[in-house]
Design an enzyme around this catalytic site. Structure first.
Site, PDB file in Angstrom:
ATOM      1  N   GLU A 107      -6.161 -23.993 -11.615  1.00 37.89           N
ATOM      2  CA  GLU A 107      -6.161 -22.871 -12.551  1.00 37.89           C
ATOM      3  C   GLU A 107      -6.455 -21.558 -11.826  1.00 37.89           C
ATOM      4  OE1 GLU A 107      -7.964 -23.755 -16.434  1.00 37.89           O
ATOM      5  OE2 GLU A 107      -8.999 -21.829 -16.285  1.00 37.89           O
ATOM      6  N   ASP A 109      -7.496 -17.700 -12.968  1.00 34.91           N
ATOM      7  CA  ASP A 109      -7.981 -17.033 -14.186  1.00 34.91           C
ATOM      8  C   ASP A 109      -8.299 -15.557 -14.074  1.00 34.91           C
ATOM      9  OD1 ASP A 109      -8.425 -19.192 -15.923  1.00 34.91           O
ATOM     10  OD2 ASP A 109     -10.304 -19.689 -14.920  1.00 34.91           O
ATOM     11  N   GLU A 111     -10.349 -13.136 -16.737  1.00 38.33           N
ATOM     12  CA  GLU A 111     -11.041 -13.084 -18.025  1.00 38.33           C
ATOM     13  C   GLU A 111     -11.679 -11.707 -18.180  1.00 38.33           C
ATOM     14  OE1 GLU A 111     -12.474 -17.466 -19.277  1.00 38.33           O
ATOM     15  OE2 GLU A 111     -13.640 -16.577 -17.661  1.00 38.33           O
ATOM     16  N   GLN A 124     -13.654 -10.937 -14.875  1.00 34.91           N
ATOM     17  CA  GLN A 124     -14.093 -12.123 -14.140  1.00 34.91           C
ATOM     18  C   GLN A 124     -12.866 -12.914 -13.706  1.00 34.91           C
ATOM     19  OE1 GLN A 124     -17.539 -14.610 -15.236  1.00 34.91           O
ATOM     20  NE2 GLN A 124     -16.104 -16.209 -15.747  1.00 34.91           N
ATOM     21  N   GLU A 136     -16.481 -17.988  -9.319  1.00 35.95           N
ATOM     22  CA  GLU A 136     -16.393 -16.744 -10.082  1.00 35.95           C
ATOM     23  C   GLU A 136     -16.624 -15.509  -9.225  1.00 35.95           C
ATOM     24  OE1 GLU A 136     -18.621 -19.163 -10.974  1.00 35.95           O
ATOM     25  OE2 GLU A 136     -17.940 -19.884 -12.938  1.00 35.95           O
ATOM     26  N   ASP A 200     -21.764 -16.140 -26.887  1.00 35.35           N
ATOM     27  CA  ASP A 200     -22.905 -16.875 -26.324  1.00 35.35           C
ATOM     28  C   ASP A 200     -23.083 -16.578 -24.828  1.00 35.35           C
ATOM     29  OD1 ASP A 200     -20.405 -18.153 -26.029  1.00 35.35           O
ATOM     30  OD2 ASP A 200     -21.347 -20.101 -25.660  1.00 35.35           O
ATOM     31  N   GLY A 205     -24.650 -11.321 -20.595  1.00 30.93           N
ATOM     32  CA  GLY A 205     -25.108 -12.704 -20.554  1.00 30.93           C
ATOM     33  C   GLY A 205     -25.364 -13.315 -21.923  1.00 30.93           C
TER      34      GLY A 205
END
Ligand SMILES: *[C@@H]1O[C@H](CO)[C@@H](O)[C@H](O)[C@H]1NC(C)=O
Length: 294
Positions: A107, A109, A111, A124, A136, A200, A205
């Site tokens: 993958e 990514d 984000e 991210q 990350e 969440d 955070g």
């Protein structure tokens, strides 16, 4: 003497110009949304506008939504223009990624983590190979991604995976097979995008929650470009071994200008890099030794 020098100066300039040109992608290939993508879930939250040239995803209290390409690709160049959720987008995540969606999946990514009005988004990125992620990186952008469309793209070949924001490389993941790191090379990936509630963890955070009184949250898309090796093509010659532009030698590595741009992003906009997080990852991933050169 001076006159004799002129031609060699010109030659140097010409060679430099050619080298710079060698690494720039040709005209993007349109792969229109309507024929080539399908909803992943909640199709009623996806709206075609502008004669089908633009798409809007919306998130409300009940559901987010997403879409995916019909085709799967093994290597190529993939890009999309996105305008992020404006205003108060705290808790909301917009994603654009390539994924092979199997047990030991690969993958790539992007984000985008929303924020309270006027506060900066975070971008991210992550790379999974053979089901292993934990790679990350986080940056701030040098512009407000809600004000206008910007292009987000991935170049993926056998040597490297580059993440671009407009024409700026913000991350490069080199093939580090020689260091024992699995590299995505044999599992075709589809292109995905989605918009969902992640209050969440997404904003500060998880401290900042989604303000549902501001719903629906809308992200807009256009400029769907794919220039890749479609895995389903009969007798497809994937990997294409140097027959496509993104597979040429010039794309084995970033060029000089691209390295400088990447450095600029590193120095000014980096918030987090798994390679330097010795608390969470005491044993550094082997590919991080390459990361240090940047
Ligand atoms: C949101 O804004 C705060 C305050 O400026 C900042 O610390 C944070 O990094 C921003 N982005 C996210 C996604 O939390």
């Amino acid at each position: 003497m001076l006159i004799k020098m002129v031609p060699s100066v010109l030659l140097v300039l010409l060679v430099a110009a050619m080298a710079a040109m060698a690494a720039s992608p040709p005209k993007p290939v349109d792969v229109p949304f309507q024929k080539n993508y399908v909803p992943t879930w909640a199709s009623d939250h996806i709206k075609n506008i502008n004669g089908g040239n633009e798409v809007q995803l919306s998130l409300d209290k009940w559901t987010g939504t997403g879409f995916q390409s019909k085709g799967s690709y093994l290597f190529g160049h993939f890009s999309m223009q996105i305008k992020m959720v404006p205003g108060d987008s705290a808790g909301v995540v917009t994603a654009f990624y390539l994924s092979s969606q199997n047990a030991e999946h690969d993958e790539i990514d992007f984000e985008f983590l929303g924020n309270r009005s006027g506060q900066p988004y975070i971008l991210q990125t992550n790379v999974f190979s053979g089901g292993k992620g934990d790679r990350e990186q986080r940056i701030y952008l040098w512009f407000d991604p809600t004000k206008a469309y910007h292009s987000y793209s991935v170049l993926w070949n056998m040597r490297q995976i580059i993440f671009f924001v407009d024409d700026v490389p913000i991350r490069v993941f080199k093939n580090s097979k020689d260091l024992g790191v699995r590299y995505p090379f044999n599992q075709p990936m589809k292109i995905y995008s989605s918009l969902w509630n992640a209050d969440d963890w997404a904003t500060r955070g998880g401290l900042e929650k989604t303000d549902w009184s501001k719903a629906p949250f809308v992200a807009s898309y256009k400029g769907f470009h794919v220039d890749g090796c479609e895995a389903s093509m009969p007798n497809s010659a994937c990997p294409t071994l140097g027959r496509r532009w993104w597979d040429q030698k010039a794309f084995d590595d970033l060029d000089g200008l691209q390295w400088r741009k990447l450095k600029w992003v590193r120095n000014r906009y980096t918030i987090y890099n798994y390679c330097t997080d010795t608390v969470r990852y005491p044993a550094r991933s082997p590919e991080c030794t390459r990361d240090r050169d940047i």
